[in-house]
Design an enzyme around this catalytic site. Structure first.
Site, short mmCIF file in Angstrom:
data_model
loop_
_atom_site.label_atom_id
_atom_site.label_comp_id
_atom_site.label_asym_id
_atom_site.label_seq_id
_atom_site.Cartn_x
_atom_site.Cartn_y
_atom_site.Cartn_z
CG ASN A 208 -7.79 -10.55 4.44
OD1 ASN A 208 -8.00 -10.40 3.03
ND2 ASN A 208 -8.22 -11.86 5.03
CG ASP A 277 -4.86 -16.22 10.57
OD1 ASP A 277 -5.23 -17.53 9.85
OD2 ASP A 277 -4.14 -15.66 10.19
CE LYS A 287 -24.21 1.72 12.61
NZ LYS A 287 -24.86 3.14 12.58
CG PHE A 323 -1.77 -19.36 -1.75
CD1 PHE A 323 -2.13 -20.55 -2.67
CD2 PHE A 323 -1.10 -18.56 -2.49
CE1 PHE A 323 -1.91 -20.76 -3.97
CE2 PHE A 323 -0.80 -18.72 -3.92
CZ PHE A 323 -1.38 -19.68 -4.58
CE LYS A 337 0.19 -21.62 6.82
NZ LYS A 337 0.09 -20.06 6.68
CE LYS A 341 -1.87 -24.94 9.29
NZ LYS A 341 -2.70 -23.57 9.43
#
Ligand SMILES: Cc1cc2nc3c(=O)[nH]c(=O)nc-3n(C[C@H](O)[C@H](O)[C@H](O)COP(=O)(O)O)c2cc1C
Length: 405
Positions: A208, A277, A287, A323, A337, A341
Site C-alpha cells: 500500500n 489486511d 518468479k 490507527f 473498532k 479490538k
C-alpha cells in the site's frame, strides 16, 4: 531544579524578540544558567545589553568580533551547553538549521551542538503555514529537534492566527522536561510504521501507499520526551530519528512476530503501520512467468494476521493505540473498532483528502479515547499530530496504574 545546567538561549530577528528576556527569567527561576546568543537581526529588535544584564554573561553576536570575549569559539560554547533553546525562532533561522547553513554565531553553534535542541517559532501566520516553513519544521522534527508550537491569537502584524511566541513559562517548562529526563523518561514505547509487503512470488508483492512518516514522527516525539523507543517498520521512506531502536520487517507475519517478541518490554504500543489486511494465499516459490500465467492471472488472497486484535487480547495494563486509515472516515465505525479490538485510543485518519494521509507530511485525524472524548485535529504536520497524540497517551498514563515493563 536545574542547577548546574547551562542553556544556550538563541534569539532571532522577530518582533517578539523582547519576549526572550521573559523566557530568560523563566529559565533562571528554574535554576538554569543562561548563555544568550543573538543573531545580528535580533540585535536590531532588542539591545544585547538587556540580555547581558539579566544573564550576567556576554551576549554572543558576532563570532569575528575579537573585542568581545568571543575569542570564545562556537565549538566551545556548543560543548558547554546542556540544551540549546531558540526563542523566538524566525522562519529564516528554521530554514538555515534545516539546510545546515552556518553563517553566524547561532547557526554555527546549532551545527556543532550535540545537546537537545528546542525551538519556539514566532512569525506571521502565513509564514508559519507556508509549505517551505512546514517542510523545514518537518525535517528538523524528524531529526529530533523539539518544537514548542506558537499560539493562536492577534499578531503584531495585524493578522489573527497561529504564530505568536508560546508563553515564556511554557517554553521554560518544556526545556525543564527535556533536561530533567522528559515526561516519558523510564517508559518504553513500541511503535509500528510503514506498509507491509506480501509476496506474490520472489520478485512481486502486494503493498500500500503508506510512507511510514506518521509512525516515525511518533517515534521521534516519544524519544524527545525521554521514552525508550522500539520502532518496528515495514519498508518506509522516513528518516530514522536519533536514539530510536529500529527493527526492519517486510510482511505482516514478520511484523506480528517482531511485535510479539518485543511486547514484554513495552508499556505503550502504537500501531501506526498500514499492515496488509489480505495477502496472497499461495506465494509462488519462483518468479511467475508471463508466458505460463496465460491471459489472466488469478490471485487468491487470505486474511493477514490482525496484529491489533491480537494485541487487544493480550495487552494487559498496557496502553494500546490503534490507527484506522479510511477513505470515508466514519467516527461511529472507528469507535466500534476501538471497543472491538480493546484499544485505549483510536486515531482515525482520512487518507482520501488531498495533502493528507499516505505519502504526505500532513494528516487530518480524529483522536478518540475509550470512555472519553473524540477530538478532531484539522490538517497539520504529522509531527504536530504525534505531539498531540503523545499528550493523550500521557494523560491516560497518569490516570491508569503503571506497569513495570
Ligand atoms: C518589523 C519586523 C518584524 C519581523 N518579525 C518576524 C517574525 O516575527 N518572525 C520571522 O520569522 N521573521 C520576522 N521578520 C523577518 C526577519 O527579521 C528576517 O527574516 C531576518 O532575516 C531574520 O534574521 P535571523 O533569522 O538571522 O534573526 C521581521 C522583520 C521585521 C522588519
Amino acid at each position: 531544579m536545574g542547577t548546574g545546567h547551562l542553556i544556550g538561549l538563541g534569539v532571532t530577528g522577530s518582533i517578539s524578540a523582547y519576549k526572550s528576556a521573559e523566557v530568560l527569567r523563566a529559565l533562571q527561576k528554574r535554576g538554569y544558567e543562561i548563555q544568550p546568543i543573538m543573531t545580528a537581526e535580533a540585535a536590531k529588535f532588542l539591545g544585547p545589553i538587556t540580555l547581558q544584564a539579566l544573564a550576567r554573561r556576554t551576549v554572543l553576536v558576532d563570532q569575528f568580533d575579537l573585542s568581545e570575549e568571543s575569542s570564545i569559539s562556537h565549538v566551545r560554547v556548543a560543548d558547554a551547553m546542556h540544551l540549546l533553546l531558540v526563542a523566538p525562532a524566525t522562519a529564516n533561522v528554521i530554514a538555515k538549521f534545516a539546510a545546515g547553513i552556518a553563517d553566524d554565531f547561532l547557526t554555527c553553534i546549532y551545527l556543532a551542538a550535540r545537546c537537545p535542541v528546542v525551538l519556539a517559532p514566532a512569525m506571521n501566520s502565513n509564514m508559519y503555514v507556508h509549505p517551505a516553513t512546514r517542510y523545514n519544521i518537518g525535517i528538523l522534527a524528524t531529526r529530533g529537534v523539539i518544537f514548542v508550537d506558537p499560539e493562536e491569537g492577534y499578531l503584531a502584524c495585524g493578522w489573527e492566527g497561529a504564530g505568536r511566541l508560546a508563553d515564556p513559562d511554557r517554553i521554560a517548562a518544556r526545556c525543564a522536561e527535556v533536561l530533567e529526563g522528559g515526561s516519558l523518561c523510564g517508559r518504553c514505547l513500541l511503535v509500528t510504521a510503514g506498509p507491509t509487503r506480501e509476496p506474490i512470488d520472489p520478485v512481486r508483492y502486494v503493498s500500500n501507499r503508506s510512507s511510514g512518516r506518521m509512525g516515525y514522527a511518533i517515534a521521534a516525539e516519544a524519544r524527545a520526551r525521554g521514552a525508550r523507543v522500539i520502532l518496528i517498520s515495514g519498508p518506509a521512506e522516513a528518516e530514522l530519528p536519533a536514539g530510536v531502536e529500529l527493527l526492519k520487517v517486510e510482511t505482516a507475519q514478520e511484523m506480528r512476530d517482531a511485535v510479539m517478541a518485543r511486547l514484554p518490554e513495552a508499556e505503550i504500543i502504537v500501531k501506526a503501520a498500514a499492515v496488509a489486511d489480505f495477502r496472497p494465499a499461495h506465494p509462488a516459490p519462483r518468479k511467475i512467468k508471463k508466458s505460463s500465467a496465460g491471459a489472466e492471472l488469478q490471485l487468491t488472497l487470505e486474511p493477514a494476521p490482525d496484529i491489533l486484535a491480537e494485541l487487544g487480547g493480550c495487552k494487559g495494563e498496557r496502553i494500546l493505540v490503534g490507527f484506522s486509515a479510511e477513505t470515508s472516515p466514519d467516527i461511529e465505525e472507528a469507535r466500534r473498532k476501538l471497543e472491538q479490538k480493546n484499544c485505549d485510543i483510536m486515531v482515525l485518519n482520512d487518507v482520501s483528502r488531498d495533502g493528507a494521509g499516505f505519502g504526505s507530511d500532513q494528516n487530518e485525524v480524529w483522536i478518540m479515547e475509550r470512555g472519553g472524548e473524540t477530538v478532531h485535529l484539522p490538517l497539520q504536520l504529522k509531527t504536530q499530530v504525534a505531539a498531540r497524540l503523545l499528550d493523550f497517551i500521557e494523560k491516560r498514563l497518569s490516570s491508569t496504574r503503571s506497569v513495570s515493563p
